[in-house]
Design a protein around this motif. Sequence first.
Motif, PDB file in Angstrom:
ATOM      1  N   MET A   4       1.022  -1.300   0.141  1.00  0.00           N
ATOM      2  CA  MET A   4       0.215   0.208  -0.286  1.00  0.00           C
ATOM      3  C   MET A   4       0.611   1.231   0.317  1.00  0.00           C
ATOM      4  O   MET A   4       0.722   2.442  -0.826  1.00  0.00           O
ATOM      5  CB  MET A   4      -1.001   0.162   0.982  1.00  0.00           C
ATOM      6  CG  MET A   4      -1.376  -1.126   0.876  1.00  0.00           C
ATOM      7  SD  MET A   4      -3.188  -1.413   2.580  1.00  0.00           S
ATOM      8  CE  MET A   4      -3.869   0.379   2.273  1.00  0.00           C
ATOM      9  N   ASN A  54       1.913   1.453  -3.556  1.00  0.00           N
ATOM     10  CA  ASN A  54       0.553   2.058  -4.401  1.00  0.00           C
ATOM     11  C   ASN A  54       0.526   0.850  -5.396  1.00  0.00           C
ATOM     12  O   ASN A  54       0.444   0.827  -6.730  1.00  0.00           O
ATOM     13  CB  ASN A  54       0.473   2.821  -5.047  1.00  0.00           C
ATOM     14  CG  ASN A  54      -0.640   3.173  -5.716  1.00  0.00           C
ATOM     15  OD1 ASN A  54      -1.635   3.151  -5.163  1.00  0.00           O
ATOM     16  ND2 ASN A  54      -0.984   4.154  -7.231  1.00  0.00           N
ATOM     17  N   MET A 108      -0.721  -2.020  -6.475  1.00  0.00           N
ATOM     18  CA  MET A 108      -2.095  -2.657  -5.740  1.00  0.00           C
ATOM     19  C   MET A 108      -2.284  -3.848  -6.117  1.00  0.00           C
ATOM     20  O   MET A 108      -3.405  -4.790  -5.860  1.00  0.00           O
ATOM     21  CB  MET A 108      -3.719  -1.521  -6.493  1.00  0.00           C
ATOM     22  CG  MET A 108      -2.950  -0.072  -6.661  1.00  0.00           C
ATOM     23  SD  MET A 108      -3.138   0.019  -4.807  1.00  0.00           S
ATOM     24  CE  MET A 108      -5.036  -0.173  -3.793  1.00  0.00           C
ATOM     25  N   ALA A 114      -8.860  -3.584  -4.827  1.00  0.00           N
ATOM     26  CA  ALA A 114      -7.486  -3.523  -5.929  1.00  0.00           C
ATOM     27  C   ALA A 114      -7.334  -4.170  -7.154  1.00  0.00           C
ATOM     28  O   ALA A 114      -6.552  -3.903  -6.884  1.00  0.00           O
ATOM     29  CB  ALA A 114      -6.122  -4.079  -4.599  1.00  0.00           C
ATOM     30  N   GLN A 171      -7.783  -1.542  -9.681  1.00  0.00           N
ATOM     31  CA  GLN A 171      -7.065  -1.125 -10.386  1.00  0.00           C
ATOM     32  C   GLN A 171      -6.171  -0.836 -10.409  1.00  0.00           C
ATOM     33  O   GLN A 171      -5.787  -0.231 -12.030  1.00  0.00           O
ATOM     34  CB  GLN A 171      -6.567  -0.212  -8.727  1.00  0.00           C
ATOM     35  CG  GLN A 171      -8.310   0.592  -8.138  1.00  0.00           C
ATOM     36  CD  GLN A 171      -7.163   1.481  -7.279  1.00  0.00           C
ATOM     37  OE1 GLN A 171      -6.270   1.898  -6.914  1.00  0.00           O
ATOM     38  NE2 GLN A 171      -8.116   0.605  -6.110  1.00  0.00           N
TER      39      GLN A 171
END
Length: 463
Positions: free
Chosen positions: A236, A239, A241, A274, A277
């Motif tokens: 996280m 980033n 995902m 997630a 994304q």
Amino acid sequence: IHVSRGELQLARRELDQVRDLRIGVPDAADEAEDARVVASLLVADGQWAAAEAVLREVIERAEADERPLLQAEATRDLSMVLRGTGRHVEAQTAARMARAIFTRLGAEGELRNLARQSWDDAFATELRGSLAPLHVAQELADAGRYGELLTYLSARSQEELEQSPMLTLLCGIAHSRLGRLDLGQQWAMVAQLRARMLGDRTLEVRALNVSGAVALERGGIDEASYFFTRAQEQAMQDNDMATVGRCANNLGIIANMQGDYARAVGAYTRAIAAYEQAGFHRGIAESRHNLGITYREQGRLDHALEAADAAVRDAEWLNDRGFKAQALAGRAEIRLAQGEPELAIREAQEALAIHRERNDGVLEAEDLRILAVALGLAGRMRDAEEMLRAVIARATKHDRPLLVASAQRDLASLLHRIGDRPAATVMAQAARVTFDRLGATAEIAKLDALDATMASSSRRAQP
């Protein structure tokens, strides 16, 4: 970081602080790294000639000190300086030298970054050529073709595998998915250490997740939770995902095992978000499949069937036969819960055929467990008993304690229905020992219900 953000004053201030610290604790190797950063600041100031001189000195010192990663990074930076001053032929020569060292180190992240620079299309394609083995291996892994992946990797040299943290990690994933957990764990640990040495944080975090998955398969829920939680937090921050999705999905599996179905649904929902994304469609499909399992455990069979149908459709859209087999097996278990053994037999047999075709012994054993339960419900008791005993033997060989215990529980239920209560009790006790060790609260609850049924039957049988 400050230079990349254009915060040049902050960069100068921190370099001055580093210089003061070096006075008290001199370190020639670290000073060379500092000099590389100084060169980036010179470039930002437009002092191209000074930056080139500093970088050439860093390259010489790194080579003399046998620090190949620093040598490659400085050579890459030099190629950017040379290109910035219009010396394109020299820039490409330097980039090729950097690529050669990054390739030898297995630094895939650096190779990608090098190829992403503002080169012309032909030269960028040339630089990306070093990543071809990785692309092939990743495609096989993403498609769930783990047997083919190992065959492909076995054709690479041992040196190439060990130098490439991504190929090493994919090797670990393939071994663990095919039931060789010890080898899977070993390769995952090598990948994690190699990625850390190269500063490839994304790959290091993914290796943590793989280590957690192996620990979970071996029954170490606490160890697996630690790996997944740590990996998720770091992913996280970065980033990343796709890895966030993997970790959330795996934490959902643990919550489901522990009977915390609300937490499991939340984890799978986060995993799907997630994955969306990240654009990782197979991950979305797998989490939908797992969501169906949790709905089934809750008794929400309409929701479970809806999720299972979606997983099968996803598998067909992805043209992923391996995942389609998993989705069919999951739907077969829902058919069992709905009291439709014939439909369950049909779908379990279809899943079994695909897994046999793909030589996936681990998932084949799980299919056989589901098929055996369906056969038992259809009245074919002896066939079901023989099949469950074979599943227990296979799962023991593959070091899959959860599958062993699940098959023992199913066999206990079958033996009770046949009328062999002493054998049923022994089998149920064996399953309980493993479920207790695994912390599989939900499975223990099922055993409690089975024990209550057997005790009630015994009382009714007394004169």
